[in-house]
Write an enzyme that holds these catalytic residues in place. Structure first.
Site, PDB file in Angstrom:
ATOM      1  CG  HIS A   1      -7.925   3.882   0.485  1.00 40.88           C
ATOM      2  ND1 HIS A   1      -7.325   3.253  -0.565  1.00 40.88           N
ATOM      3  CD2 HIS A   1      -6.953   4.625   1.088  1.00 40.88           C
ATOM      4  CE1 HIS A   1      -6.050   3.613  -0.613  1.00 40.88           C
ATOM      5  NE2 HIS A   1      -5.802   4.435   0.385  1.00 40.88           N
TER       6      HIS A   1
ATOM      7  CB  THR B   1       0.087   5.836  -9.504  1.00 39.17           C
ATOM      8  OG1 THR B   1       0.083   7.257  -9.656  1.00 39.17           O
ATOM      9  CG2 THR B   1       0.173   5.183 -10.874  1.00 39.17           C
TER      10      THR B   1
ATOM     11  CG  HIS C   1      -1.500   6.227  -2.217  1.00 39.56           C
ATOM     12  ND1 HIS C   1      -2.655   5.976  -2.926  1.00 39.56           N
ATOM     13  CD2 HIS C   1      -1.759   5.849  -0.940  1.00 39.56           C
ATOM     14  CE1 HIS C   1      -3.571   5.477  -2.106  1.00 39.56           C
ATOM     15  NE2 HIS C   1      -3.062   5.386  -0.899  1.00 39.56           N
TER      16      HIS C   1
ATOM     17  CG  ASP D   1       0.421   8.752   1.142  1.00 37.08           C
ATOM     18  OD1 ASP D   1       0.365   8.605  -0.080  1.00 37.08           O
ATOM     19  OD2 ASP D   1      -0.589   8.682   1.871  1.00 37.08           O
TER      20      ASP D   1
ATOM     21  CG  HIS E   1      -1.942   1.068   1.259  1.00 34.27           C
ATOM     22  ND1 HIS E   1      -3.264   0.852   1.601  1.00 34.27           N
ATOM     23  CD2 HIS E   1      -1.868   2.397   0.983  1.00 34.27           C
ATOM     24  CE1 HIS E   1      -3.941   1.989   1.542  1.00 34.27           C
ATOM     25  NE2 HIS E   1      -3.107   2.942   1.175  1.00 34.27           N
TER      26      HIS E   1
ATOM     27  CE  LYS F   1      -2.626  12.053 -10.334  1.00 34.21           C
ATOM     28  NZ  LYS F   1      -2.013  10.735 -10.147  1.00 34.21           N
TER      29      LYS F   1
ATOM     30  CG  HIS G   1      -1.936  15.210  -7.972  1.00 32.76           C
ATOM     31  ND1 HIS G   1      -3.105  14.926  -7.311  1.00 32.76           N
ATOM     32  CD2 HIS G   1      -1.177  14.099  -7.867  1.00 32.76           C
ATOM     33  CE1 HIS G   1      -3.034  13.694  -6.825  1.00 32.76           C
ATOM     34  NE2 HIS G   1      -1.879  13.170  -7.156  1.00 32.76           N
TER      35      HIS G   1
ATOM     36  CD  GLU H   1      -7.995   7.116   4.562  1.00 29.35           C
ATOM     37  OE1 GLU H   1      -8.553   7.026   3.448  1.00 29.35           O
ATOM     38  OE2 GLU H   1      -6.853   7.590   4.704  1.00 29.35           O
TER      39      GLU H   1
HETATM   40  C1  6MZ Z   1      -6.985   7.955   0.674  1.00 28.92           C
HETATM   41  C2  6MZ Z   1      -5.024   8.452  -0.410  1.00 28.92           C
HETATM   42  C3  6MZ Z   1      -4.321   8.460   0.809  1.00 28.92           C
HETATM   43  O1  6MZ Z   1      -2.435   8.213  -7.037  1.00 28.92           O
HETATM   44  O2  6MZ Z   1      -1.595  10.524  -7.453  1.00 28.92           O
HETATM   45  N1  6MZ Z   1      -4.148   8.737  -1.380  1.00 28.92           N
HETATM   46  N2  6MZ Z   1      -6.328   8.193  -0.480  1.00 28.92           N
HETATM   47  N3  6MZ Z   1      -6.388   7.961   1.879  1.00 28.92           N
HETATM   48  C4  6MZ Z   1      -5.060   8.226   2.002  1.00 28.92           C
HETATM   49  N4  6MZ Z   1      -4.517   8.276   3.253  1.00 28.92           N
HETATM   50  C5  6MZ Z   1      -3.797   9.409   3.746  1.00 28.92           C
HETATM   51  N5  6MZ Z   1      -3.039   8.719   0.543  1.00 28.92           N
HETATM   52  C6  6MZ Z   1      -2.937   8.869  -0.807  1.00 28.92           C
HETATM   53  O3  6MZ Z   1      -1.044   9.329  -5.297  1.00 28.92           O
HETATM   54  C7  6MZ Z   1      -1.690  10.301  -4.501  1.00 28.92           C
HETATM   55  C8  6MZ Z   1      -3.155   9.970  -4.375  1.00 28.92           C
HETATM   56  O4  6MZ Z   1      -3.325   8.763  -3.594  1.00 28.92           O
HETATM   57  C9  6MZ Z   1      -4.508   8.844  -2.820  1.00 28.92           C
HETATM   58  C10 6MZ Z   1      -5.139  10.193  -3.102  1.00 28.92           C
HETATM   59  O5  6MZ Z   1      -6.104  10.062  -4.117  1.00 28.92           O
HETATM   60  C11 6MZ Z   1      -3.954  11.019  -3.598  1.00 28.92           C
HETATM   61  O6  6MZ Z   1      -4.346  12.089  -4.429  1.00 28.92           O
HETATM   62  P1  6MZ Z   1      -1.298   9.161  -6.876  1.00 28.92           P
HETATM   63  O7  6MZ Z   1      -0.006   8.604  -7.386  1.00 28.92           O
END
Ligand code: 6MZ
Length: 379
Positions: free
Chosen positions: A236, A110, A28, A315, A26, A113, A78, A239
């Site tokens: 998710h 990811t 991003h 993250d 997990h 976009k 972004h 949350e």
């Molecule tokens: C929900 C999250 C997240 O996809 O642009 N993202 N969504 N909860 C979280 N917990 C804190 N952390 C990240 O990576 C960034 C995107 O991942 C999701 C959100 O949509 C965020 O814009 P990518 O690579």
């Protein structure tokens, strides 16, 4: 008695958590951008007059963030990482950082976009990610070739990338995320792209984004389609407190769920009955104030109940964490000894979305590490 109480040195345990092979499920991509890269990108945009660098610098360097502030920050990330070249760069750097942490298998997620001003489509975005994977030189990245064959850098003589003589290796697969802000049509486009790009290492679909935005009904058609087409799904889930949505998500029986902070007793009963693996993101949940204190995290009771769990970072950039840090945090908070930590990291093999052949390779990597530990003890 915990490992720490037994006198095991805090730093030694930290180093040990770094040294063991780990699996990240997990993470991003845009949440894993290095701070140094963000500042560099912001400086360039500042010079071009597209942003005010001093304002952005202050935001990037901020430590504590609420969940709402995190999503404001993602919008900023972004803006900073919009063109193809930057997407490739942040992918490359993220993979290098995970490999440095001894992550042997990474499922990087990811959100593809569309950005007309940059000539970007969801497909070209994804290609930029794949180019980023290809451009890594400091470690061996193993993903899937256009002909669908798994590239295998696995060499039984160099078990799990543990020798220093050769480059480390990391197996990387991709999950495509549907952002909760997206329309049903956009979500469907992402699923179609994932199906098209299966041969390039896309192994599943994620639903993420600001949890207070969007409706389950609008994502459901795309998720259902993905499921019908055999793409594994992680959601998710919980949350924020949203009973109706949590129930709908569990009824959907996803292959995994992330966070699960606001499940109530009857939801847990269902999740446990269905044996849905949970992606646990301790630092993220703590920093976004999903709970008041880390020892109250649901990891504790799920671990005791032997429910399928995998520790993850969410993250790394946004929360200044790493996977070894998450293992160390779990160990010191919940009193796990080294055997339990290693078991936890090995168990993650069961929950990866990659095929059985790769699972077998991962088992060999972990077994080789186990054997090395035994050999070390017998010296
Ligand atoms: C929900 C999250 C997240 O996809 O642009 N993202 N969504 N909860 C979280 N917990 C804190 N952390 C990240 O990576 C960034 C995107 O991942 C999701 C959100 O949509 C965020 O814009 P990518 O690579």
């Amino acid at each position: 008695m915990t490992e720490t109480e037994k006198g095991c040195d805090f730093t030694e345990l930290k180093e040990w958590c770094l040294a063991i092979p780990k699996i990240e499920l997990h993470a991003h991509l845009n949440g894993c951008i290095r701070d140094s890269t963000l500042l560099e990108l912001a400086e360039v945009l500042g010079e071009r007059g597209e942003i005010v660098f001093d304002d952005v610098k202050h935001v990037i360097n901020k430590y504590g963030r609420t969940l709402t502030e995190c999503f404001q920050l993602f919008d900023l990330f972004h803006i900073l990482a919009t063109d193809h070249e930057t997407i490739s760069r942040i992918t490359k750097e993220a993979v290098e950082d995970f490999a440095a942490e001894n992550v042997v298998y990474l499922e990087l997620r990811t959100t593809p976009k569309n950005n007309e001003t940059k000539g970007m489509t969801k497909r070209s975005y994804l290609k930029a990610v794949i180019n980023g994977l290809r451009s890594v030189e400091s470690v061996n990245v193993s993903f899937i070739n256009p002909n669908g064959r798994t590239e295998s850098f696995y060499d039984p003589l160099q078990k799990g990338g543990l020798t220093v003589l050769e480059k480390k290796r990391i197996y990387v697969r991709l999950l495509l995320s549907i952002d909760r802000r997206e329309t049903t049509a956009a979500a469907m486009e992402t699923v179609s792209l994932a199906l098209e790009m299966r041969e390039l290492g896309v192994v599943g679909i994620d639903l993420s984004g600001n949890p207070i935005v969007g409706e389950w009904n609008s994502f459901f058609p795309a998720l259902k389609y993905a499921k019908e087409m055999g793409l594994p799904i992680t959601l998710h889930c919980g949350e924020v407190a949203n009973k109706k949505e949590i129930q709908a998500m569990l009824d959907f029986c996803p292959e995994r769920i992330g966070h699960a902070c606001f499940l109530e007793d009857d939801d847990w009963e269902k999740a446990i009955l269905l044996k849905i693996p949970i992606e646990i993101c301790l630092t993220s949940n703590l920093r976004t104030e999903r709970l008041s204190s880390i020892d109250l995290h649901h990891f504790g009771k799920l671990f005791k109940a032997k429910h399928p769990l995998v520790l993850c970072t969410d993250d790394t950039g946004l929360f200044s964490t790493s996977l070894s840090n998450e293992y160390h945090l779990a160990a010191t908070t919940f009193g796990l000894d080294k055997e339990s930590i290693l078991q936890l990291s090995t168990n993650a093999i069961h929950y990866v979305f990659a095929d059985n052949e790769l699972k077998k390779t991962l088992r060999e990597i972990f077994q080789a590490y186990d054997k090395r530990l035994v050999d070390d003890f017998s010296l």
